[in-house]
Motif scaffolding. Structure first.
Motif, PDB file in Angstrom:
ATOM      1  N   PRO A   1     -13.411  42.953   7.635  1.00  0.00           N
ATOM      2  CA  PRO A   1     -13.609  41.585   7.144  1.00  0.00           C
ATOM      3  C   PRO A   1     -13.654  40.554   8.274  1.00  0.00           C
ATOM      4  O   PRO A   1     -12.961  40.675   9.273  1.00  0.00           O
ATOM      5  CB  PRO A   1     -12.400  41.350   6.237  1.00  0.00           C
ATOM      6  N   LEU A   2     -14.490  39.584   8.050  1.00  0.00           N
ATOM      7  CA  LEU A   2     -14.728  38.528   9.033  1.00  0.00           C
ATOM      8  C   LEU A   2     -14.401  37.190   8.395  1.00  0.00           C
ATOM      9  O   LEU A   2     -14.735  36.953   7.234  1.00  0.00           O
ATOM     10  CB  LEU A   2     -16.216  38.563   9.391  1.00  0.00           C
ATOM     11  N   TYR A   3     -13.736  36.314   9.146  1.00  0.00           N
ATOM     12  CA  TYR A   3     -13.497  34.972   8.625  1.00  0.00           C
ATOM     13  C   TYR A   3     -13.700  33.943   9.726  1.00  0.00           C
ATOM     14  O   TYR A   3     -13.642  34.270  10.916  1.00  0.00           O
ATOM     15  CB  TYR A   3     -12.105  34.845   8.000  1.00  0.00           C
ATOM     16  N   ALA A   4     -13.968  32.733   9.311  1.00  0.00           N
ATOM     17  CA  ALA A   4     -14.161  31.634  10.249  1.00  0.00           C
ATOM     18  C   ALA A   4     -12.987  30.689  10.147  1.00  0.00           C
ATOM     19  O   ALA A   4     -12.534  30.377   9.045  1.00  0.00           O
ATOM     20  CB  ALA A   4     -15.460  30.896   9.937  1.00  0.00           C
ATOM     21  N   CYS A   5     -12.470  30.256  11.285  1.00  0.00           N
ATOM     22  CA  CYS A   5     -11.406  29.252  11.303  1.00  0.00           C
ATOM     23  C   CYS A   5     -11.934  27.999  11.990  1.00  0.00           C
ATOM     24  O   CYS A   5     -12.412  28.053  13.119  1.00  0.00           O
ATOM     25  CB  CYS A   5     -10.166  29.776  12.019  1.00  0.00           C
ATOM     26  N   HIS A   6     -11.850  26.894  11.245  1.00  0.00           N
ATOM     27  CA  HIS A   6     -12.397  25.630  11.724  1.00  0.00           C
ATOM     28  C   HIS A   6     -11.318  24.725  12.309  1.00  0.00           C
ATOM     29  O   HIS A   6     -11.549  23.533  12.488  1.00  0.00           O
ATOM     30  CB  HIS A   6     -13.113  24.917  10.564  1.00  0.00           C
ATOM     31  N   CYS A   7     -10.148  25.288  12.603  1.00  0.00           N
ATOM     32  CA  CYS A   7      -9.048  24.439  13.090  1.00  0.00           C
ATOM     33  C   CYS A   7      -9.341  23.932  14.503  1.00  0.00           C
ATOM     34  O   CYS A   7     -10.188  24.469  15.227  1.00  0.00           O
ATOM     35  CB  CYS A   7      -7.715  25.185  13.037  1.00  0.00           C
ATOM     36  N   LEU A   8      -8.616  22.895  14.896  1.00  0.00           N
ATOM     37  CA  LEU A   8      -8.852  22.276  16.201  1.00  0.00           C
ATOM     38  C   LEU A   8      -8.585  23.262  17.333  1.00  0.00           C
ATOM     39  O   LEU A   8      -9.308  23.281  18.336  1.00  0.00           O
ATOM     40  CB  LEU A   8      -7.962  21.034  16.339  1.00  0.00           C
ATOM     41  N   ASN A   9      -7.557  24.107  17.183  1.00  0.00           N
ATOM     42  CA  ASN A   9      -7.274  25.083  18.244  1.00  0.00           C
ATOM     43  C   ASN A   9      -8.449  26.035  18.437  1.00  0.00           C
ATOM     44  O   ASN A   9      -8.816  26.351  19.569  1.00  0.00           O
ATOM     45  CB  ASN A   9      -6.012  25.888  17.912  1.00  0.00           C
ATOM     46  N   CYS A  10      -9.024  26.504  17.327  1.00  0.00           N
ATOM     47  CA  CYS A  10     -10.166  27.419  17.440  1.00  0.00           C
ATOM     48  C   CYS A  10     -11.380  26.707  18.024  1.00  0.00           C
ATOM     49  O   CYS A  10     -12.153  27.298  18.779  1.00  0.00           O
ATOM     50  CB  CYS A  10     -10.491  28.044  16.087  1.00  0.00           C
ATOM     51  N   GLN A  11     -11.543  25.439  17.671  1.00  0.00           N
ATOM     52  CA  GLN A  11     -12.659  24.681  18.240  1.00  0.00           C
ATOM     53  C   GLN A  11     -12.478  24.528  19.744  1.00  0.00           C
ATOM     54  O   GLN A  11     -13.408  24.730  20.524  1.00  0.00           O
ATOM     55  CB  GLN A  11     -12.769  23.313  17.558  1.00  0.00           C
ATOM     56  N   ARG A  12     -11.255  24.193  20.153  1.00  0.00           N
ATOM     57  CA  ARG A  12     -11.006  24.026  21.586  1.00  0.00           C
ATOM     58  C   ARG A  12     -11.168  25.340  22.333  1.00  0.00           C
ATOM     59  O   ARG A  12     -11.794  25.419  23.383  1.00  0.00           O
ATOM     60  CB  ARG A  12      -9.568  23.545  21.802  1.00  0.00           C
ATOM     61  N   TRP A  13     -10.565  26.396  21.735  1.00  0.00           N
ATOM     62  CA  TRP A  13     -10.497  27.667  22.447  1.00  0.00           C
ATOM     63  C   TRP A  13     -11.863  28.334  22.559  1.00  0.00           C
ATOM     64  O   TRP A  13     -12.151  29.054  23.509  1.00  0.00           O
ATOM     65  CB  TRP A  13      -9.511  28.600  21.729  1.00  0.00           C
ATOM     66  N   SER A  14     -12.706  28.096  21.569  1.00  0.00           N
ATOM     67  CA  SER A  14     -14.045  28.693  21.601  1.00  0.00           C
ATOM     68  C   SER A  14     -15.050  27.749  22.247  1.00  0.00           C
ATOM     69  O   SER A  14     -16.145  28.174  22.607  1.00  0.00           O
ATOM     70  CB  SER A  14     -14.504  29.024  20.171  1.00  0.00           C
ATOM     71  N   GLY A  15     -14.672  26.484  22.371  1.00  0.00           N
ATOM     72  CA  GLY A  15     -15.644  25.501  22.851  1.00  0.00           C
ATOM     73  C   GLY A  15     -16.785  25.351  21.881  1.00  0.00           C
ATOM     74  O   GLY A  15     -17.905  24.998  22.250  1.00  0.00           O
ATOM     75  N   SER A  16     -16.516  25.622  20.598  1.00  0.00           N
ATOM     76  CA  SER A  16     -17.588  25.640  19.612  1.00  0.00           C
ATOM     77  C   SER A  16     -17.085  25.022  18.308  1.00  0.00           C
ATOM     78  O   SER A  16     -16.029  24.403  18.260  1.00  0.00           O
ATOM     79  CB  SER A  16     -18.046  27.085  19.420  1.00  0.00           C
TER      80      SER A  16
END
Ligand SMILES: [Zn+2]
Ligand SMILES: [Zn+2]
Length: 146
Positions: free
Chosen positions: A23-38
């Motif tokens: 299973p695959l999921y997307a996390c839109h939290c600020l940490n994930c945005q920062r850490w992925s640069g995306s």
């Protein structure tokens, strides 16, 4: 089924052996945005025993909400590859973008949509939560229908 992936420079490669598409999921939290640069983090859940790693990784350990997360990245090009967390013993969370054939993957859940970029429109039928779901609700969303 076997899934393969690698870091940007190719120093580290990974292999996942799984009976079906994990299973695959997307996390839109600020940490994930920062850490992925995306715009979001794309995470694939698999059993730790199913994951084989070739090449040396650098690790970053951090505490988050009382849990310890160990992040593994390529020791040379620093591509994030996967992490383990005490919140889910025996599991690995792979950064899905490092895998080959990602067009086969579609998130079955979106979390932290409160932080979602406004230009991104999610399919209504997919499970989604404004913040983190309860572990029970999340597990139900990630478990494929029999
Ligand atoms: Zn690398
Ligand atoms: Zn996140």
């Amino acid at each position: 089924m076997r899934f393969t992936g690698q870091c940007r420079c190719g120093h580290v490669s990974i292999n996942i052996e799984a009976p079906q598409l994990p299973p695959l999921y997307a996390c839109h939290c600020l940490n994930c945005q920062r850490w992925s640069g995306s715009a979001f983090g794309l995470h694939l859940l698999c059993a730790a025993a199913a994951l084989q790693v070739t090449g040396e990784t650098a690790t970053h350990v951090h505490e988050h909400q009382g849990q310890t997360s160990t992040q593994h990245a390529c020791g040379q090009c620093h591509t994030r590859l996967f992490n383990e967390t005490t919140a889910a013993p025996g599991m690995c969370v792979v950064r899905a973008g490092v895998l080959e054939g990602t067009e086969r993957f579609e998130p079955v859940a979106h979390i932290w949509t409160r932080r979602k970029q406004p230009w991104l429109v999610l399919p209504e039928a997919v499970a989604q939560w404004e913040e983190s779901p309860t572990p029970e609700a999340f597990a139900a969303a990630l478990t494929p229908d029999p």
